[in-house]
Structures are given as C-alpha cells and as structure tokens.
Design a protein around this motif. Structure first.
Motif, PDB file in Angstrom:
ATOM      1  N   THR A  10       0.945  -1.175   0.009  1.00 57.82           N
ATOM      2  CA  THR A  10      -0.008   0.051   0.098  1.00 57.82           C
ATOM      3  C   THR A  10       0.814   1.296  -0.002  1.00 57.82           C
ATOM      4  O   THR A  10       1.655   1.545   1.029  1.00 57.82           O
TER       5      THR A  10
ATOM      6  N   LYS B 284      -0.045   7.849   0.920  1.00 58.34           N
ATOM      7  CA  LYS B 284      -0.851   8.903   0.407  1.00 58.34           C
ATOM      8  C   LYS B 284      -0.548  10.222   1.115  1.00 58.34           C
ATOM      9  O   LYS B 284      -0.215  10.477   2.084  1.00 58.34           O
TER      10      LYS B 284
ATOM     11  N   GLY C  55       5.177   0.244  -3.624  1.00 61.41           N
ATOM     12  CA  GLY C  55       4.727   1.351  -3.104  1.00 61.41           C
ATOM     13  C   GLY C  55       5.518   2.615  -3.558  1.00 61.41           C
ATOM     14  O   GLY C  55       5.356   3.739  -2.670  1.00 61.41           O
TER      15      GLY C  55
ATOM     16  N   ARG D  36       8.746   5.860   3.606  1.00 63.86           N
ATOM     17  CA  ARG D  36       8.154   4.581   3.383  1.00 63.86           C
ATOM     18  C   ARG D  36       9.029   3.286   3.716  1.00 63.86           C
ATOM     19  O   ARG D  36       8.563   2.224   4.231  1.00 63.86           O
TER      20      ARG D  36
END
Length: 581
Positions: free
Chosen positions: A7, A10, A40, A91
């Motif tokens: 995922t 965002k 991702g 990340r």
C-alpha cells in the motif's frame, strides 16, 4: 508467485497562503504523481532536474505536501514532506522532519524569497560574523604567541642563569682516556666553526663522527667529564622541560639533546684561548710516539664507520632499502674486521661492488622483496671481504673519495691533520710494542731511596687516590709549599740547580723540606702542619704536576724540577712506561 502489492503512502498538496504563483506552480509540478509501483514507490510525472535546480526548495515555498497519517518526529505536528527523498525515507520507516523543523531547508527558502535589500542585509551580517570570527582567531593566535614568547623568555633566562659561562684559567682540563673519546674531542674542537663557543653540531655541514650514534654518545661523555660545558646560547628546544602548576613548560630538567646544544671549554682565561689550548694539548697527546696503538684503534673505528655509511649510501643510490635489523650486527662485525687490514678506499670498492650485485639481483627477480635483495648485497659483501683478506692487500684497488658523500670531520682530523696521510689509501699497522697495561706502579721510585709507601692525607690519614687524575686532582687534593717547621721560612727554589739542592736537603738535611698533601675537605687552613716528604715517586710527581704543569704557579721555579714533573705527568722521558703483562 507474484509478491503482494504494498500500500503506497498517500499525501495531499496544498498551496501556501500568500505564496508566489510561480512557486506554487513549481510545487504542483514537483509533487505531481504518475502512480506507484508494486513496492509502493512513487512514480513522478517529471524528474526534479527537469523542473529546475533545487526544485524542492521552490516547491516548499509554494506548496505543502502533507501526509495525514504521519507526524513530524520533532514537533509532533502534521508531517509536511520536505522533498521526494523524504517520502521514500518515510516509506522505509526512517525518521522524517517536517518543513518547519528542517533548519537547512528554511534557510534555503528564506534566500529564495528574500528581496534584494534583505539579501544585502543577510550578506552583510554574514560578512560581519565572518570578520568577527577571523578577528577572534587572530586574537587567540596572538595570545598564544604572547604566552609562547613569555615561556621562551623565561626558559632563556633560566638557561642563562643555570649555564652561565665560567672560565677557570687556573684549573687544568679533566683527563680524557687516550682513545676514541680524546680523538672525538680533538675532531670536535678542530672542526668547530669558531674558536670559543661553537654552535650545535646539528647545524654543522657534517656530523663529526661517521657513526651518528657516536656523536650523541661521546658528546654526553665529554659533558659528564666536564671537558665541554653547555653554553647559555643553547636554544631552549635542546632541553627537556616540565610544566609548572600553570601548565607552562618552565621547569628545567637534566635531560637534553647533545646535538642541539652549544658548547665551550672553560679551562683558560677566556673560552677562545681555552679552545686553542685544548686543541694543542690533545694534538700533543695523540701524536706522542707512545700512543701509536691509539691512532691505530681510532683509524679502525673510523674506517669501519665510513665504510658502513658508504654502503648504506650506495644501497639507497641503487634503490635498495637499508640493511634489515637482523643483519646489521653481522654487517658491523665483518666491516670492523676488514678495517683492521684494508684501507677505506679498498672498502669503498667492496661495498660498491656488493651494492651493484644486489641491484642486479633485484632487476633479475622483480617479484622478490627488495629487503631480500639488500640481504643478498650484505652476503656478497661478506664474501668479497673474506676473499680480500686472503689476498695480498697491496694488490687490491683503492677507490677515490666520492664527492657526493664527504668524509666525516673525525676521519679527516685523524688522517689529514694528525697523520698527514691520505684517508683512502692509508692502512695503519697495529703497534705490537704498545703496552697491554698503561698503569705504572705507584711506588716506582724517582731517586735512590725514595719513599715507596701509600699516599695518605696529612690530616685525616686516609688514602689519596691518584689513578689517572693528574689533570683533575685539584678537585680533591691540594699541594702546599713547604716551610721550615721551626723558622717558618719558605723554601722557594730559585737557583738554576735548585732541584738538586732540594733533593739533597730532602735526603741529608736535619729538617728536610717536604710537601703537604691533604684532601680539600680536610684542609681548613687551621690544622697544625703535618708534612709529607718532597714528591719522589711517580705517584707523588703526578699530584705535584697537577698543580704546576701549566707553569702558572709563581712559587715554582722554571727549572729542571718543572721538566721532571712534566715528564712524570705525561709518561715521557725519565718516566716512559714499561710493558706490563
């Protein structure tokens, strides 16, 4: 099987209130996504370089890229990304700062948005800070220089006070064993740049002895013997200093570096005269016919040291390293042995050939360690020396001096100054007649019926040790002129035949004139006279010679008595030594 998709993180982009539309446009382009890959990672519509130089700064001025599900690790507020790299760090789970907490980014943003007047003011402030910093650095350097100068002045004052020049015109120089030390002293004095005070040896063109270690060792010996003294012009760097409570190196220790030290000899009315007198005395002693074996020993030592130095020079010339430590003792022993029979020029030839053979072996074996090639050169030298010692040495070639490596002053002093010989071709023969022991029996009589017992102090009745101390005996013994025990009449020989007269009185007169010998510590000038007989043995003559040999004692007549004392003190004439096994 394909990996499961990750995922992506965002974020949303919001313009900064009041920002320049151009910066807002850059920010929107900077953060415009093209999508995410399966791991991702963000895929960008444009590269940062295509947008412009330091586009992340302009983007931070115009917009904020905010991640709602993350917080700044510093302030704890909503996380506004500082750059695309910060998104990748987030990340990976690494620590990320927001725009308002990144000081470097804020400084870059301020420079980007500042007006010309603001830029000028910022640059002026920065220049003032730089100037103040430089001025403070200069002030600190000045303070250090002043502290160092104060320490240097203090050190100089301590040296001048501690090592003040003190000449001793009425005192004879200490006795030096006739051998390498006397030869070294003669070389130092004759090759000193000036008479009197001479500069540290490390400032001379060449070290006195060809063996560097010998220079330090023998300067120390001359200093300990009080033959040379430290001159107050010696730089403070020649001494070892200890810090005081304030951390300043102003506590003088007894440790010093002999090669950095300035020297003088004090035994004369002034240092220049003392220097010249010392040269003359050493020259007379070293060229005395009874000391031929000493010159031979000195020549062997100097030739060997010169040969080792030349071998090292040649190894370096052919790009080979110095002799490895395990082989240095072997090298020294073989060259010392060769120096007993070969001239310096012959040893030059052998060392040259050996070094070239080592260089040739290195070229033929490029992969071999160079240290092994040096060892090969040592082995070759050993072989060459063994062959040379089995041949007629007169047939061996003598190499000339090498202008690239001058002979040491000690070598030139021995061969050129004392022997007037060529140091490259001269080979001294060992003096087979040299005495194995140069100690004379202290009871050897000078005249018939002389006193042969031990020398005792007239006050404490303890022995007076004479040894080799005729030049330094004045440190612990005194010889007083004699007086008549009853009439207190001084016996000062003045007639030409005064010596014979005194001897007759000493052996036949009812109240013979005698000399008083005492320790310095025992002679307080108030002790009742107790006289020793007139010097009639060699040991007694040596004690007398210590005082009168310089002919500066007005109460000794310049008669045969003085000549006799001089012969006794130098072991010549009527006191020439005999060989003792």
């Amino acid at each position: 099987m394909d990996d499961e998709a990750v995922t992506p993180i965002k974020f949303r982009v919001e313009p900064v209130d009041g920002a320049d539309p151009a910066h807002v446009s850059v920010g929107e382009r900077y953060w415009e996504l093209a999508g995410y890959d399966r791991l991702g990672r963000a895929l960008w519509r444009e590269t940062a370089s295509a947008i412009g130089k330091q586009s992340y700064v302009a983007a931070a001025v115009g917009v904020r890229a905010i991640v709602d599900d993350a917080h700044c690790d510093i302030c704890g507020g909503a996380l506004s990304l500082t750059s695309r790299a910060a998104l990748e760090q987030l990340r990976k789970g690494q620590t990320v700062l927001c725009v308002d907490c990144d000081e470097s980014l804020l400084e870059n943003m301020a420079r980007l948005t500042e007006t010309k007047s603001q830029k000028a003011a910022r640059q002026a402030a920065k220049a003032r800070e730089r100037l103040e910093r430089e001025q403070e650095q200069q002030r600190e350097k000045q303070r250090k220089r002043e502290r160092a100068g104060a320490v240097a002045r203090t050190q100089r004052e301590i040296i001048v006070a501690h090592y003040a020049v003190q000449t001793e015109p009425d005192k004879a120089a200490p006795w030096l064993d006739i051998g390498p030390l006397a030869m070294f002293a003669f070389a130092v004095l004759t090759h000193a740049p000036t008479y009197g005070t001479f500069a540290p040896l490390e400032t001379w063109d060449d070290l006195v002895h060809p063996d560097p270690e010998k220079n330090v060792e023998r300067l120390g010996e001359l200093c300990r013997a009080d033959y040379l003294r430290i001159h107050p012009s010696t730089p403070p760097s020649a001494f070892e200093w200890e810090n005081n409570d304030a951390g300043e190196a102003v506590e003088l220790t007894t440790q010093f570096w002999p090669l950095r030290t300035a020297w003088y000899t004090p035994y004369g009315p002034d240092v220049a005269t003392a220097h010249k007198d010392a040269i003359a005395t050493l020259r007379d002693i070293l060229t005395d016919g009874t000391n031929a074996h000493v010159l031979y020993e000195a020549s062997v030592e100097l030739i060997a040291a010169e040969a080792r130095r030349y071998f090292t020079f040649q190894l370096d010339y052919v790009n080979l390293p110095a002799v490895p430590q395990p082989h240095r003792e072997r090298l020294q022993m073989m060259i010392d042995k060769a120096a007993e029979s070969l001239s310096l020029g012959q040893l030059y030839r052998l060392t040259w050939v050996a070094s070239r053979r080592g260089a040739t072996a290195a070229r033929h074996n490029p992969r071999a360690p160079l240290a092994k090639m040096t060892t090969h050169a040592v082995n070759q030298l050993e072989q060459l020396i063994a062959e040379a010692l089995t041949k007629d040495q007169s047939t061996l070639e003598h190499y000339r001096r090498d202008s690239r490596l001058a002979l040491a002053p000690a070598t030139r002093a021995l061969f050129e100054t004392l022997l007037h010989a060529d140091p490259m071709t001269t080979v001294l023969e060992p003096d087979v007649e040299a005495p194995k022991s140069r100690q004379w029996p202290v009871t050897q009589p000078v005249i018939e019926g002389a006193f042969d017992g031990p020398l005792l102090c007239a006050v404490c009745d303890e022995p007076l040790d004479v040894g080799h101390a005729w030049l330094t005996v004045d440190k612990y013994a005194a010889i007083k002129r004699s007086v008549w025990e009853e009439e207190q009449e001084a016996l000062i020989p003045t007639e030409p035949n005064a010596m014979q007269l005194v001897l007759e009185l000493a052996t036949e007169g009812p109240k013979p004139p005698v000399w008083k010998l005492v320790h310095n510590d025992c002679d307080d000038g108030e002790v009742a006279p107790f006289y020793f007989k007139l010097p009639q043995t060699r040991a007694q003559m040596l004690l007398a010679a210590a005082v009168v040999i310089d002919e500066k004692k007005a109460w000794i007549a310049a008669t045969d008595f003085l000549s006799l004392l001089k012969e006794a003190s130098t072991g010549t004439g009527r006191f020439a030594p005999t060989v003792t096994e």
